[in-house]
Design a protein around this motif. Structure first.
Motif: not given
Length: 741
Positions: A677-685, A701-708, A711-713, A727-733
């Motif tokens: 599993a990847y971190v995206q799977d933990a989020i979906v769960a 707050l997200v920290c890591g590689g671009r591909e990760m 996928g998280v976005r 996500v863009e709306e959250l980013r603006t806020e």
């Protein structure tokens, strides 16, 4: 125009305004000092008749009693043919001390009123007071525009350096300075006949008096009816002249008192105009309003600093733009860079971009946005680098751009890129860049790369943007401009913890301490603080240049200065020059590095739920955030690694944080284990719980590689759909922050 109305008078008036303000500070203390030494009876406790009776007992030759607005009572008398003046206690009539006005205060008053130049100086002081009114009003409007409206005037002011100091002090002092300037302008205008002072309130001398035997002053009815706190002046009749009278002046009016009958004669109340003038003087001097005098003095104290920071801002804005490198002509350029800047900061980034494009073989023309040409015959890419001024307005070098754009004739195939610079704490972060991006799209131009916004001149974000442009253009483009040049310090490795060798992903947690004998930033710290690290927070960056390479690489800090160590988490990259260098270090080895602030990647304060997402070495700053969560606010970590047996980074620390509740919940995913599993799977769960946290205001707050991170976005966009958010709306806020590499 508004900036000119504020800046030009400030430049012209700066020196003399400092003189006016400094002398005003000294004078502002006088009413408070007088009040502190005065005996002030309670209202109704003592009448003017009672005061006169007590003073005469102690000073038989009394000629005049005067009371200042601050409460000091002065008796003027004659004794053995010699005049005298004493401060007296109104409750007893006894002398306190000889009355002798301060020569220093008199000199300061002359300096303040006329620059020691009589009427010419008074006129000059009046003109400078009027300029101060203009400066205060224009400055207030500029600050409101910068903060996003009058309602935002009480909110924290973002920014740093001279602009931040100037704005903070101006907001604190503007009302006091405006009051002083308005009242000073009024008093000057009255003195030179530009405004009426108000109808005369001086009564005419009575045509008839009783001429009877003088009665004791303490028995006179008219004097009994006046409270001592209303007294301004009581002039006694000439001795042995029954036809003379008392002259009485109060805050309400003036008149004469028959010394035999005690009747009030020829009373003249103060006119409305006279009352207005009286209050304008009090509001300017603080006489009788000692607390206001101190407030005005505090406001005036800011003027020297405001003048200095204002001159700094003006110099930064007016100093010539950073000289550009090789600048191709409009006709020959295949790449165009247009710059919108208010204080020249953006030019530094433009110069770096131009130089690196030139090194890659491009012919680059760089100019202000106001110099947009009608046509660029050979250009294939148009770069726009622009800041935003105030509440979404154009900076000075771009004020004519949108007008000139109406006549612009782009060639087919010309693509554009907009890079905005601003501060995300402002309500309209990079708004002008957004407006320019929309206008270019409406003109028919195509994006080569989406609009990017740089927060507070972040060298990291600029470098990352350059990497994306490099991929788009297929050329090497390593952008390194840092508006605050780095000063390196020496650090010694004291501990390393190694993970991931078994899964071919060697990752180390490296902990450093500063060296006391460092001959740069470290030695410039105060002696008592040299055992402390330079100030930094988890999420800031450590810049390290490996031996033989001038380009620094940046690593997110997993510690704060208060931890006493400098900690980073580094994965060794294949052929990675700097990561290989760091992984080769042994305890006791030293490195040279510098700290770069990264304020755009910080968890919100207070009880806001924090959702931390990372993979691999991206856990570093997230672990630092958890370590600092001593208030035990809700904090959730979603992290992905390869194998729990070999590269479960920070496992012991995370266990302790769960135990002491600095970490509310830990969710992990491992790609080289049975769960695959990847971190995206933990989020979906956990999407239902996460959606609830976001709904109540959580920050991510997200920290890591671009591909990760990409996928998280996508996962969070899916989670947010039922909430009609993305996500863009959250980013603006400011609720979705990324630190990716």
């Amino acid at each position: 125009m508004l900036r000119k109305l504020h800046g030009l008078p400030g430049l012209v008036a700066a020196l003399l305004l400092v003189v006016l303000a400094t002398s005003g500070v000294v004078l502002s203390v006088v009413p408070a000092l007088e009040r502190s030494g005065a005996v002030v009876p309670a209202a109704g406790e003592l009448s003017v008749a009672g005061l006169a009776e007590r003073v005469i007992t102690n000073y038989p030759g009394t000629e005049q009693i005067a009371r200042s607005l601050s409460g000091e009572v002065v008796v003027y008398y004659s004794q053995d043919g010699q005049p005298g003046a004493d401060l007296v206690n109104p409750l007893t009539g006894e002398g306190i001390a000889p009355y002798q006005p301060s020569a220093f205060v008199r000199w300061v008053k002359n300096l303040h009123r006329s620059f020691l130049m009589d009427d010419v100086g008074r006129m000059l002081a009046g003109v400078w007071a009027a300029l101060m009114v203009l400066i205060c009003l224009s400055g207030a409007f500029l600050l409101a525009r910068r903060l996003g409206g009058w309602k935002a005037m009480l909110q924290p002011i973002p920014g740093s350096g001279s602009p931040r100091i100037h704005a903070e002090l101006a907001r604190f002092a503007v009302i006091g300075l405006l009051l002083s300037a308005l009242t000073g302008s009024y008093m000057s205008a009255v003195r030179f006949g530009l405004l009426p002072e108000g109808a005369s309130t001086e009564p005419t001398f009575p045509a008839e008096v009783s001429g009877g035997v003088p009665a004791p002053a303490g028995s006179l009815k008219a004097l009994k009816n006046v409270d001592v706190n209303e007294l301004r002046e009581l002039v006694f009749p000439f001795p042995d002249d029954p036809t003379d009278v008392y002259s009485l002046s109060t805050t309400q009016g003036s008149g004469f008192v028959d010394q035999a009958t005690g009747e009030l004669l020829q009373y003249q109340a103060r006119s409305t105009g006279s009352q207005f003038h009286h209050w304008m003087v009090r509001l300017h001097t603080g006489e009788g309003l000692w607390w206001l005098g101190l407030i005005l003095g505090l406001a005036a104290l800011t003027v020297p600093v405001l003048s200095f920071t204002g001159l700094q801002i003006w110099w930064q804005r007016r100093s010539s733009a950073i000289s550009l490198g090789e600048n191709a002509s409009i006709e020959a350029a295949d790449t165009v860079i247009l710059v919108g800047s208010e204080g020249n900061t953006t030019w530094g980034f433009a110069k770096d971009l131009q130089n690196k494009l030139n090194q890659a073989g491009k012919k680059v023309h760089c100019a202000p946005m106001n110099d947009l040409a009608v046509h660029y015959p050979k250009a294939s890419v148009l770069f726009i680098l622009t800041s935003t001024y105030g509440d979404g307005d154009a900076p000075s070098s771009a004020s004519q751009f949108l007008t000139r754009l109406e006549h612009f004739q782009p060639d087919d195939g010309l693509e554009f890129v907009v890079l905005g610079f601003g501060d995300q704490q402002f309500p309209k972060f990079c708004q002008y860049a957004l407006d320019v991006d929309t206008a270019l799209s409406n003109k028919g131009l195509q994006h080569m790369h989406p609009l990017t916004r740089i927060d507070r001149g972040s060298a990291t974000q600029f470098r990352e943007w350059g990497e994306a442009i490099s991929e788009r253009m297929g050329i090497p483009l390593v952008l390194t401009h840092n508006p605050a040049p780095a000063v390196t310090s020496e650090f010694e490795l004291v501990e390393r913890v190694d993970y991931g060798v078994a899964v071919n992903a060697p990752t180390s947690i490296l902990r450093f301490k500063p060296l006391k004998n460092s001959r740069n930033l470290w030695q410039r710290l105060p002696f008592q603080n040299r055992k402390q690290l330079p100030d930094f927070e988890a999420g800031d960056l450590l810049g390290v240049a490996p031996p033989g390479d001038e380009a620094a690489r940046f690593y997110s800090l997993a510690s704060s200065a208060s931890d006493g160590i400098l900690e980073i988490c580094v994965r060794k990259q294949t052929n990675g020059l700097c990561s290989g260098y760091l992984h080769s270090l042994k305890p006791g080895d030293r490195i040279a590095g510098f700290i770069q602030k990264n304020p755009g990647f910080r968890p919100a304060g207070g009880t806001t739920p924090i959702i931390l997402v990372g993979a691999g070495a991206g856990i570093g700053p997230l672990a630092g955030f958890i370590r600092k969560n001593t208030e035990r606010n809700p904090m959730y970590l979603y992290w992905g690694g390869r194998n729990p047996d070999s590269d479960f980074l920070y496992q012991p620390e995370l266990g302790r944080y769960l135990d002491d509740q600095r970490l509310t919940r830990l969710n992990t995913a491992f790609s080289r284990s049975a769960e695959n599993a990847y971190v995206q799977d933990a989020i979906v769960a956990d999407e239902t719980a996460l959606r609830h946290q976001i709904e109540i205001g959580a920050q991510i707050l997200v920290c890591g590689g671009r591909e990760m991170a990409a996928g998280v976005r996508q996962v969070f966009d899916s989670i947010l759909k039922p909430l009609h958010m993305d996500v863009e709306e959250l980013r603006t806020e400011g609720r979705y922050l990324e630190d990716v590499y």
